[in-house]
Enzyme design. Structure first.
Site, PDB file in Angstrom:
ATOM      1  N   GLU A 234     -14.159  -1.426   6.257  1.00 50.05           N
ATOM      2  CA  GLU A 234     -13.851  -0.205   5.482  1.00 50.05           C
ATOM      3  C   GLU A 234     -15.367   0.082   4.731  1.00 50.05           C
ATOM      4  O   GLU A 234     -15.754  -1.192   4.298  1.00 50.05           O
ATOM      5  CB  GLU A 234     -13.000   0.039   4.687  1.00 50.05           C
TER       6      GLU A 234
ATOM      7  N   ARG B 246     -12.325  13.332   1.790  1.00 53.56           N
ATOM      8  CA  ARG B 246     -13.101  12.254   2.470  1.00 53.56           C
ATOM      9  C   ARG B 246     -14.562  11.834   1.958  1.00 53.56           C
ATOM     10  O   ARG B 246     -14.998  10.967   2.234  1.00 53.56           O
ATOM     11  CB  ARG B 246     -13.295  12.709   3.919  1.00 53.56           C
TER      12      ARG B 246
ATOM     13  N   ARG C 168       1.370   6.428  -6.938  1.00 57.86           N
ATOM     14  CA  ARG C 168       0.215   7.350  -7.299  1.00 57.86           C
ATOM     15  C   ARG C 168       0.603   8.917  -7.176  1.00 57.86           C
ATOM     16  O   ARG C 168       0.218   9.424  -8.406  1.00 57.86           O
ATOM     17  CB  ARG C 168      -0.741   7.054  -6.175  1.00 57.86           C
TER      18      ARG C 168
ATOM     19  N   TYR D 217       0.756  -0.994   0.123  1.00 61.59           N
ATOM     20  CA  TYR D 217      -0.047  -0.057  -0.103  1.00 61.59           C
ATOM     21  C   TYR D 217       0.837   1.362   0.073  1.00 61.59           C
ATOM     22  O   TYR D 217       0.525   2.493  -0.749  1.00 61.59           O
ATOM     23  CB  TYR D 217      -1.097  -0.042   1.334  1.00 61.59           C
TER      24      TYR D 217
ATOM     25  N   TYR E 249      -1.487  13.098   7.070  1.00 62.38           N
ATOM     26  CA  TYR E 249      -1.073  12.091   7.800  1.00 62.38           C
ATOM     27  C   TYR E 249       0.514  12.296   8.247  1.00 62.38           C
ATOM     28  O   TYR E 249       1.168  12.521   7.281  1.00 62.38           O
ATOM     29  CB  TYR E 249      -1.113  10.969   7.182  1.00 62.38           C
TER      30      TYR E 249
HETATM   31  C1  3EB Z   1      -7.883   6.113   5.612  1.00 60.34           C
HETATM   32  O1  3EB Z   1      -9.114   6.685   5.968  1.00 60.34           O
HETATM   33  C2  3EB Z   1      -8.289   4.617   5.210  1.00 60.34           C
HETATM   34  O2  3EB Z   1      -5.021   5.920  -0.092  1.00 60.34           O
HETATM   35  O3  3EB Z   1      -6.788   6.796  -1.566  1.00 60.34           O
HETATM   36  C3  3EB Z   1      -9.421   5.245   2.484  1.00 60.34           C
HETATM   37  C4  3EB Z   1      -9.696   5.729   1.284  1.00 60.34           C
HETATM   38  C5  3EB Z   1      -7.979   4.992   2.824  1.00 60.34           C
HETATM   39  C6  3EB Z   1      -8.700   6.174   0.355  1.00 60.34           C
HETATM   40  C7  3EB Z   1      -6.422   6.117  -0.430  1.00 60.34           C
HETATM   41  C8  3EB Z   1      -6.899   5.102   1.635  1.00 60.34           C
HETATM   42  C9  3EB Z   1      -7.560   5.893   0.548  1.00 60.34           C
HETATM   43  O4  3EB Z   1      -6.740   6.491   5.322  1.00 60.34           O
HETATM   44  C10 3EB Z   1      -7.611   4.300   3.990  1.00 60.34           C
END
Ligand code: 3EB
Length: 332
Positions: A326, A226, A161, A154, A213
């Site tokens: 999820e 989101r 990406r 990942y 993050y």
């Molecule tokens: C998170 O909230 C969970 O890498 O594009 C959710 C939706 C998540 C998209 C991405 C990752 C992605 O971090 C993982």
């Protein structure tokens, strides 16, 4: 096949007083894919697991195993829908909405990173030639948690990406999902929804924006919103899990993770200005890491939807190992 630009509907391009787009109709249907795919208002047909789909740019098979009845995810728009292929990209469009998909095999050394970089570069070139605004992206690939630390697939996907995206979305990222398949097929699948008008990205007040993050989660932060408030008013919700701030919560407790996930969904819908709570008008995909959790999670989701909406359960691996569930979907 056709590489002509997708034309706007005459008359209302850039007109701020023009009506918003009609909502995309998203549903899970127990239908025959060949029969659905020929209907003029069908923009996309997504089949899961062993689904056999016609060779049509509107149709896409995703190798995530469904739990229970195999349903098709069908997107309907105003129509009529045209289809085409431009190199690796397959698309369908009615002028308002465009469905696109691309699949890139992993065949290099840093296979998933290189595949992601190639895929997003190609997607960016294609989008750059068209008057399209990407609202939503889904990313699926095998063995998402394989590899340790920064070598985890990942994390390498995230780095590839971003390298491929370059300036593609400016700072306004689409809503997105990234989920691991368990089919052993080493290819990256991405599909998405674009529109001829931009949506409004929405963040979740309970969660740190993903692009912020801290370093602990990998060298390259994920870039997604989101949720996306679509130009129809519809809310397109990104993959959402038991993350508060930036931290995973409730390790080894699927019921508590589901509760936190549902609280995050409620929160992001409120932030997007949802007129109604989740329930009627919600169409959710629920990804569980362990099949043994499926029944309990299904019950919890149905309770939360209070008799309305639809939910489909799929076996899928979340990008952090400790996360067991999820959920993504649309509302309104
Ligand atoms: C998170 O909230 C969970 O890498 O594009 C959710 C939706 C998540 C998209 C991405 C990752 C992605 O971090 C993982």
């Amino acid at each position: 096949m056709s590489s002509e630009p997708l034309l706007d509907r005459p008359g209302d391009r850039d007109d701020p007083n023009a009506p918003t787009l009609t909502p995309l109709r998203i549903a899970f249907e127990p239908a025959d894919p060949a029969a659905v795919a020929v209907q003029a208002d069908v923009l996309a047909v997504i089949g899961f697991g062993a689904a056999a789909l016609p060779d049509d740019p509107r149709c896409l098979r995703v190798g995530l195993e469904p739990v229970g009845a195999a349903l098709l995810e069908v997107w309907r728009s105003r129509g009529p829908v045209r289809t085409g292929r431009d190199g690796e990209i397959r698309w369908s469009s009615d002028g308002d909405y465009t469905f696109f998909s691309i699949e890139v095999p992993e065949d290099a050394v840093d296979a998933i990173g290189a595949a992601a970089e190639h895929l997003y570069r190609r997607l960016g070139e294609w989008l750059g030639q068209r008057p399209l605004h990407v609202l939503r992206l889904w990313n699926y690939f095998d063995a998402i948690n394989e590899g340790d630390g920064d070598a985890e697939r990942y994390r390498r996907f995230c780095t590839g990406r971003v390298a491929g995206m370059q300036g593609l979305f400016g700072g306004d990222y689409p809503a997105a999902t990234v989920i691991g398949r368990k089919d052993g097929v080493r290819s990256l699948q991405v599909y998405g929804l674009a529109a001829r008008r931009a949506g409004r990205p929405v963040e979740n007040p309970r969660q740190l924006s993903a692009w912020r993050y801290p370093r602990d989660y990998g060298p390259t932060a994920p870039r997604f919103a989101r949720a996306m408030r679509a130009p129809s008013g519809q809310i397109l919700i990104s993959g959402t899990a038991a993350i508060v701030g930036h931290a995973s919560r409730h390790r080894d407790d699927v019921a508590a993770q589901l509760g936190e996930t549902l609280a995050n969904l409620d929160s992001v819908c409120a932030a997007a200005g949802a007129a109604t709570p989740l329930g009627e008008g919600s169409v959710l995909k629920v990804y569980v890491r362990r099949e043994a959790d499926a029944e309990q999670v299904t019950r919890g989701v149905r309770d939360h939807l209070a008799g309305g909406g639809e939910a489909m359960l799929l076996i899928g691996e979340v990008c952090r190992r400790e996360l067991l569930v999820e959920i993504d979907g649309s509302h309104g």
